[in-house]
Design a protein around this motif. Structure first.
Motif, PDB file in Angstrom:
ATOM      1  N   ILE A  96      37.491 -28.833  11.709  1.00 45.46           N
ATOM      2  CA  ILE A  96      38.747 -28.919  12.399  1.00 45.46           C
ATOM      3  C   ILE A  96      38.985 -28.044  13.299  1.00 45.46           C
ATOM      4  O   ILE A  96      39.342 -27.947  14.324  1.00 45.46           O
ATOM      5  CB  ILE A  96      39.766 -29.559  11.612  1.00 45.46           C
ATOM      6  CG1 ILE A  96      39.681 -30.963  10.657  1.00 45.46           C
ATOM      7  CG2 ILE A  96      41.186 -29.202  12.096  1.00 45.46           C
ATOM      8  CD1 ILE A  96      40.531 -31.121   9.752  1.00 45.46           C
ATOM      9  N   GLY A  97      38.795 -26.764  12.533  1.00 43.65           N
ATOM     10  CA  GLY A  97      39.127 -25.508  13.349  1.00 43.65           C
ATOM     11  C   GLY A  97      38.233 -25.260  14.619  1.00 43.65           C
ATOM     12  O   GLY A  97      38.697 -25.013  15.752  1.00 43.65           O
ATOM     13  N   GLY A  98      36.841 -25.790  14.306  1.00 42.39           N
ATOM     14  CA  GLY A  98      36.086 -25.440  15.549  1.00 42.39           C
ATOM     15  C   GLY A  98      36.492 -26.600  16.844  1.00 42.39           C
ATOM     16  O   GLY A  98      36.385 -26.205  17.989  1.00 42.39           O
ATOM     17  N   GLY A  99      36.925 -27.898  16.202  1.00 35.22           N
ATOM     18  CA  GLY A  99      37.059 -28.835  17.336  1.00 35.22           C
ATOM     19  C   GLY A  99      38.342 -28.456  18.047  1.00 35.22           C
ATOM     20  O   GLY A  99      38.609 -28.495  19.092  1.00 35.22           O
ATOM     21  N   VAL A 100      39.438 -27.972  17.275  1.00 35.08           N
ATOM     22  CA  VAL A 100      40.791 -27.660  17.907  1.00 35.08           C
ATOM     23  C   VAL A 100      40.716 -26.495  18.649  1.00 35.08           C
ATOM     24  O   VAL A 100      41.085 -26.182  19.843  1.00 35.08           O
ATOM     25  CB  VAL A 100      41.744 -27.480  16.585  1.00 35.08           C
ATOM     26  CG1 VAL A 100      43.029 -26.656  17.568  1.00 35.08           C
ATOM     27  CG2 VAL A 100      42.077 -28.867  16.300  1.00 35.08           C
ATOM     28  N   GLY A 101      39.708 -25.450  18.058  1.00 34.27           N
ATOM     29  CA  GLY A 101      39.377 -24.211  18.976  1.00 34.27           C
ATOM     30  C   GLY A 101      38.944 -24.392  20.234  1.00 34.27           C
ATOM     31  O   GLY A 101      39.113 -23.745  21.353  1.00 34.27           O
ATOM     32  N   SER A 102      37.813 -25.384  20.346  1.00 36.10           N
ATOM     33  CA  SER A 102      37.082 -25.794  21.506  1.00 36.10           C
ATOM     34  C   SER A 102      38.053 -26.596  22.462  1.00 36.10           C
ATOM     35  O   SER A 102      38.114 -26.527  23.766  1.00 36.10           O
ATOM     36  CB  SER A 102      35.815 -26.549  21.199  1.00 36.10           C
ATOM     37  OG  SER A 102      35.071 -26.104  20.566  1.00 36.10           O
ATOM     38  N   THR A 103      39.032 -27.597  21.839  1.00 32.28           N
ATOM     39  CA  THR A 103      39.921 -28.086  22.769  1.00 32.28           C
ATOM     40  C   THR A 103      40.942 -26.978  23.511  1.00 32.28           C
ATOM     41  O   THR A 103      41.086 -27.022  24.641  1.00 32.28           O
ATOM     42  CB  THR A 103      40.886 -29.000  21.808  1.00 32.28           C
ATOM     43  OG1 THR A 103      39.858 -29.867  21.423  1.00 32.28           O
ATOM     44  CG2 THR A 103      41.882 -29.588  22.525  1.00 32.28           C
ATOM     45  N   VAL A 104      41.321 -26.067  22.720  1.00 32.41           N
ATOM     46  CA  VAL A 104      42.096 -24.883  23.517  1.00 32.41           C
ATOM     47  C   VAL A 104      41.531 -24.087  24.265  1.00 32.41           C
ATOM     48  O   VAL A 104      42.024 -23.967  25.434  1.00 32.41           O
ATOM     49  CB  VAL A 104      42.752 -23.957  22.094  1.00 32.41           C
ATOM     50  CG1 VAL A 104      43.577 -22.889  22.903  1.00 32.41           C
ATOM     51  CG2 VAL A 104      43.862 -24.924  21.090  1.00 32.41           C
ATOM     52  N   GLU A 105      40.144 -23.859  23.967  1.00 34.15           N
ATOM     53  CA  GLU A 105      39.300 -23.263  25.130  1.00 34.15           C
ATOM     54  C   GLU A 105      39.264 -24.002  26.402  1.00 34.15           C
ATOM     55  O   GLU A 105      39.261 -23.592  27.559  1.00 34.15           O
ATOM     56  CB  GLU A 105      38.031 -22.684  24.560  1.00 34.15           C
ATOM     57  CG  GLU A 105      37.211 -22.063  25.454  1.00 34.15           C
ATOM     58  CD  GLU A 105      35.807 -21.555  24.972  1.00 34.15           C
ATOM     59  OE1 GLU A 105      34.873 -21.401  25.538  1.00 34.15           O
ATOM     60  OE2 GLU A 105      35.570 -21.521  23.466  1.00 34.15           O
ATOM     61  N   GLY A 106      39.189 -25.370  26.244  1.00 32.06           N
ATOM     62  CA  GLY A 106      39.034 -26.171  27.394  1.00 32.06           C
ATOM     63  C   GLY A 106      40.195 -26.226  28.158  1.00 32.06           C
ATOM     64  O   GLY A 106      40.242 -26.351  29.363  1.00 32.06           O
ATOM     65  N   VAL A 107      41.172 -26.266  27.282  1.00 33.36           N
ATOM     66  CA  VAL A 107      42.373 -26.178  28.060  1.00 33.36           C
ATOM     67  C   VAL A 107      42.853 -24.970  28.930  1.00 33.36           C
ATOM     68  O   VAL A 107      43.074 -25.100  29.950  1.00 33.36           O
ATOM     69  CB  VAL A 107      43.659 -26.485  27.175  1.00 33.36           C
ATOM     70  CG1 VAL A 107      45.216 -26.449  27.610  1.00 33.36           C
ATOM     71  CG2 VAL A 107      43.834 -27.850  26.604  1.00 33.36           C
ATOM     72  N   GLY A 108      42.410 -23.930  28.352  1.00 33.32           N
ATOM     73  CA  GLY A 108      42.441 -22.830  28.981  1.00 33.32           C
ATOM     74  C   GLY A 108      41.527 -22.785  30.489  1.00 33.32           C
ATOM     75  O   GLY A 108      42.057 -22.275  31.539  1.00 33.32           O
ATOM     76  N   ASN A 109      40.279 -23.377  30.316  1.00 35.21           N
ATOM     77  CA  ASN A 109      39.419 -23.482  31.583  1.00 35.21           C
ATOM     78  C   ASN A 109      40.078 -24.126  32.280  1.00 35.21           C
ATOM     79  O   ASN A 109      39.875 -24.200  33.468  1.00 35.21           O
ATOM     80  CB  ASN A 109      38.065 -24.083  31.064  1.00 35.21           C
ATOM     81  CG  ASN A 109      37.312 -23.050  30.222  1.00 35.21           C
ATOM     82  OD1 ASN A 109      37.600 -21.518  30.454  1.00 35.21           O
ATOM     83  ND2 ASN A 109      36.293 -23.337  29.328  1.00 35.21           N
ATOM     84  N   GLY A 110      40.619 -25.435  32.132  1.00 32.29           N
ATOM     85  CA  GLY A 110      41.089 -26.113  33.165  1.00 32.29           C
ATOM     86  C   GLY A 110      42.496 -25.813  33.815  1.00 32.29           C
ATOM     87  O   GLY A 110      42.659 -25.838  34.889  1.00 32.29           O
ATOM     88  N   GLY A 111      43.099 -25.204  32.774  1.00 33.77           N
ATOM     89  CA  GLY A 111      44.558 -24.506  33.300  1.00 33.77           C
ATOM     90  C   GLY A 111      44.261 -23.567  34.319  1.00 33.77           C
ATOM     91  O   GLY A 111      44.816 -23.307  35.510  1.00 33.77           O
ATOM     92  N   SER A 112      43.066 -22.754  34.101  1.00 34.58           N
ATOM     93  CA  SER A 112      42.566 -21.805  35.224  1.00 34.58           C
ATOM     94  C   SER A 112      42.112 -22.245  36.561  1.00 34.58           C
ATOM     95  O   SER A 112      42.307 -21.609  37.755  1.00 34.58           O
ATOM     96  CB  SER A 112      41.333 -21.063  34.577  1.00 34.58           C
ATOM     97  OG  SER A 112      40.246 -21.592  34.409  1.00 34.58           O
ATOM     98  N   LYS A 113      41.619 -23.531  36.401  1.00 39.68           N
ATOM     99  CA  LYS A 113      41.164 -24.170  37.805  1.00 39.68           C
ATOM    100  C   LYS A 113      42.280 -24.693  38.380  1.00 39.68           C
ATOM    101  O   LYS A 113      42.457 -24.765  39.650  1.00 39.68           O
ATOM    102  CB  LYS A 113      40.135 -25.241  37.494  1.00 39.68           C
ATOM    103  CG  LYS A 113      38.883 -24.726  36.760  1.00 39.68           C
ATOM    104  CD  LYS A 113      37.850 -25.992  36.555  1.00 39.68           C
ATOM    105  CE  LYS A 113      36.507 -24.981  36.159  1.00 39.68           C
ATOM    106  NZ  LYS A 113      35.568 -25.832  35.448  1.00 39.68           N
ATOM    107  N   ILE A 114      43.345 -25.119  37.797  1.00 41.35           N
ATOM    108  CA  ILE A 114      44.643 -25.854  38.360  1.00 41.35           C
ATOM    109  C   ILE A 114      45.493 -24.530  39.043  1.00 41.35           C
ATOM    110  O   ILE A 114      45.808 -24.580  40.152  1.00 41.35           O
ATOM    111  CB  ILE A 114      45.395 -26.245  37.150  1.00 41.35           C
ATOM    112  CG1 ILE A 114      44.842 -27.735  36.743  1.00 41.35           C
ATOM    113  CG2 ILE A 114      46.900 -26.763  37.886  1.00 41.35           C
ATOM    114  CD1 ILE A 114      45.518 -28.102  35.791  1.00 41.35           C
ATOM    115  N   ILE A 115      45.677 -23.522  38.471  1.00 39.07           N
ATOM    116  CA  ILE A 115      46.116 -22.456  38.776  1.00 39.07           C
ATOM    117  C   ILE A 115      45.205 -21.724  40.156  1.00 39.07           C
ATOM    118  O   ILE A 115      45.790 -21.487  41.433  1.00 39.07           O
ATOM    119  CB  ILE A 115      46.273 -21.082  38.015  1.00 39.07           C
ATOM    120  CG1 ILE A 115      47.440 -21.682  36.902  1.00 39.07           C
ATOM    121  CG2 ILE A 115      47.005 -19.880  38.681  1.00 39.07           C
ATOM    122  CD1 ILE A 115      47.627 -20.694  35.708  1.00 39.07           C
TER     123      ILE A 115
END
Length: 115
Positions: A96-115
Protein backbone atom coordinates in the motif's frame (compact mmCIF):
# COMPACT_ATOMS: atom_id res chain seq x y z
CA UNK A 1 14.71 24.81 -17.31
CA UNK A 2 18.31 23.84 -18.01
CA UNK A 3 17.94 24.70 -21.68
CA UNK A 4 16.48 28.13 -20.85
CA UNK A 5 19.31 28.88 -18.43
CA UNK A 6 21.83 27.68 -20.99
CA UNK A 7 20.19 29.91 -23.59
CA UNK A 8 20.42 32.85 -21.21
CA UNK A 9 24.06 32.16 -20.52
CA UNK A 10 25.02 31.83 -24.16
CA UNK A 11 23.00 34.85 -25.28
CA UNK A 12 25.48 37.34 -26.64
CA UNK A 13 23.23 39.92 -28.20
CA UNK A 14 19.81 41.49 -27.85
CA UNK A 15 18.85 39.85 -31.15
CA UNK A 16 18.17 36.55 -29.38
CA UNK A 17 15.10 37.86 -27.55
CA UNK A 18 12.75 35.85 -29.76
CA UNK A 19 14.30 32.59 -28.59
CA UNK A 20 14.56 33.67 -24.96
CA UNK A 21 10.92 34.77 -24.88
CA UNK A 22 9.75 31.53 -26.43
CA UNK A 23 8.37 33.20 -29.55
CA UNK A 24 8.45 31.12 -32.70
CA UNK A 25 7.07 33.70 -35.08
CA UNK A 26 7.21 37.42 -35.58
CA UNK A 27 10.07 39.83 -35.59
CA UNK A 28 13.52 38.60 -34.68
CA UNK A 29 14.39 41.54 -32.49
CA UNK A 30 13.15 42.61 -29.09
CA UNK A 31 9.43 43.29 -28.81
CA UNK A 32 7.52 44.87 -25.99
CA UNK A 33 6.75 42.20 -23.41
CA UNK A 34 9.67 39.91 -24.26
CA UNK A 35 11.33 40.55 -20.92
CA UNK A 36 8.18 39.52 -19.06
CA UNK A 37 7.73 36.43 -21.26
CA UNK A 38 11.33 35.41 -20.60
CA UNK A 39 10.92 35.86 -16.84
CA UNK A 40 7.64 33.93 -16.94
CA UNK A 41 9.21 31.06 -18.87
CA UNK A 42 12.02 30.73 -16.36
CA UNK A 43 9.71 31.07 -13.34
CA UNK A 44 7.31 28.46 -14.69
CA UNK A 45 10.09 25.96 -15.36
CA UNK A 46 11.50 26.51 -11.87
CA UNK A 47 8.13 26.01 -10.19
CA UNK A 48 7.47 22.86 -12.21
CA UNK A 49 10.84 21.42 -11.22
CA UNK A 50 10.15 22.13 -7.53
CA UNK A 51 6.68 20.51 -7.65
CA UNK A 52 8.15 17.42 -9.33
CA UNK A 53 10.94 17.04 -6.76
CA UNK A 54 8.61 17.59 -3.81
CA UNK A 55 6.25 14.91 -5.15
CA UNK A 56 9.13 12.49 -5.56
CA UNK A 57 10.37 13.19 -2.04
CA UNK A 58 6.96 12.72 -0.44
CA UNK A 59 6.37 9.52 -2.40
CA UNK A 60 9.72 8.06 -1.39
CA UNK A 61 9.21 9.06 2.26
CA UNK A 62 5.75 7.54 2.36
CA UNK A 63 6.91 4.24 0.86
CA UNK A 64 9.91 4.06 3.20
CA UNK A 65 7.79 4.95 6.25
CA UNK A 66 5.14 2.30 5.63
CA UNK A 67 7.84 -0.30 4.94
CA UNK A 68 9.46 0.50 8.27
CA UNK A 69 6.11 0.22 10.12
CA UNK A 70 5.49 -3.13 8.39
CA UNK A 71 8.93 -4.37 9.42
CA UNK A 72 8.23 -3.37 13.01
CA UNK A 73 4.92 -5.23 13.03
CA UNK A 74 6.57 -8.31 11.54
CA UNK A 75 9.37 -8.24 14.11
CA UNK A 76 6.86 -7.92 16.97
CA UNK A 77 4.63 -10.69 15.64
CA UNK A 78 7.62 -13.02 15.26
CA UNK A 79 8.58 -12.30 18.87
CA UNK A 80 5.16 -13.42 20.10
CA UNK A 81 5.01 -16.47 17.81
CA UNK A 82 2.70 -15.36 14.99
CA UNK A 83 5.34 -14.44 12.40
CA UNK A 84 3.20 -15.48 9.41
CA UNK A 85 0.55 -12.92 10.36
CA UNK A 86 3.19 -10.23 10.79
CA UNK A 87 4.76 -11.06 7.43
CA UNK A 88 1.35 -10.72 5.77
CA UNK A 89 0.69 -7.38 7.44
CA UNK A 90 4.18 -6.22 6.48
CA UNK A 91 3.60 -7.20 2.86
CA UNK A 92 0.22 -5.45 2.84
CA UNK A 93 1.53 -2.23 4.38
CA UNK A 94 4.61 -2.13 2.17
CA UNK A 95 2.49 -2.69 -0.93
CA UNK A 96 0.00 0.00 0.00
CA UNK A 97 2.79 2.42 0.89
CA UNK A 98 4.61 1.75 -2.36
CA UNK A 99 1.42 2.21 -4.38
CA UNK A 100 0.40 5.42 -2.64
CA UNK A 101 3.98 6.69 -2.84
CA UNK A 102 4.06 6.06 -6.58
CA UNK A 103 0.73 7.85 -6.94
CA UNK A 104 2.01 10.89 -5.06
CA UNK A 105 5.14 10.89 -7.20
CA UNK A 106 3.00 10.70 -10.33
CA UNK A 107 0.88 13.62 -9.15
CA UNK A 108 4.07 15.63 -8.63
CA UNK A 109 5.29 14.77 -12.12
CA UNK A 110 1.93 15.66 -13.66
CA UNK A 111 1.70 18.88 -11.67
CA UNK A 112 5.13 19.93 -12.89
CA UNK A 113 3.97 19.56 -16.49
CA UNK A 114 0.85 21.64 -15.86
CA UNK A 115 2.88 24.44 -14.31
Amino acid sequence: MKSKIFTLLKATSIDEWQQLAGREEGEKGYLEGDLLRTAGNLTGKSAGYIVKKVGQGIGFGLAAGTAEVGNGIQDFSEAIGVGAVGAGVNSLLSGIGGGVGSTVEGVGNGGSKII
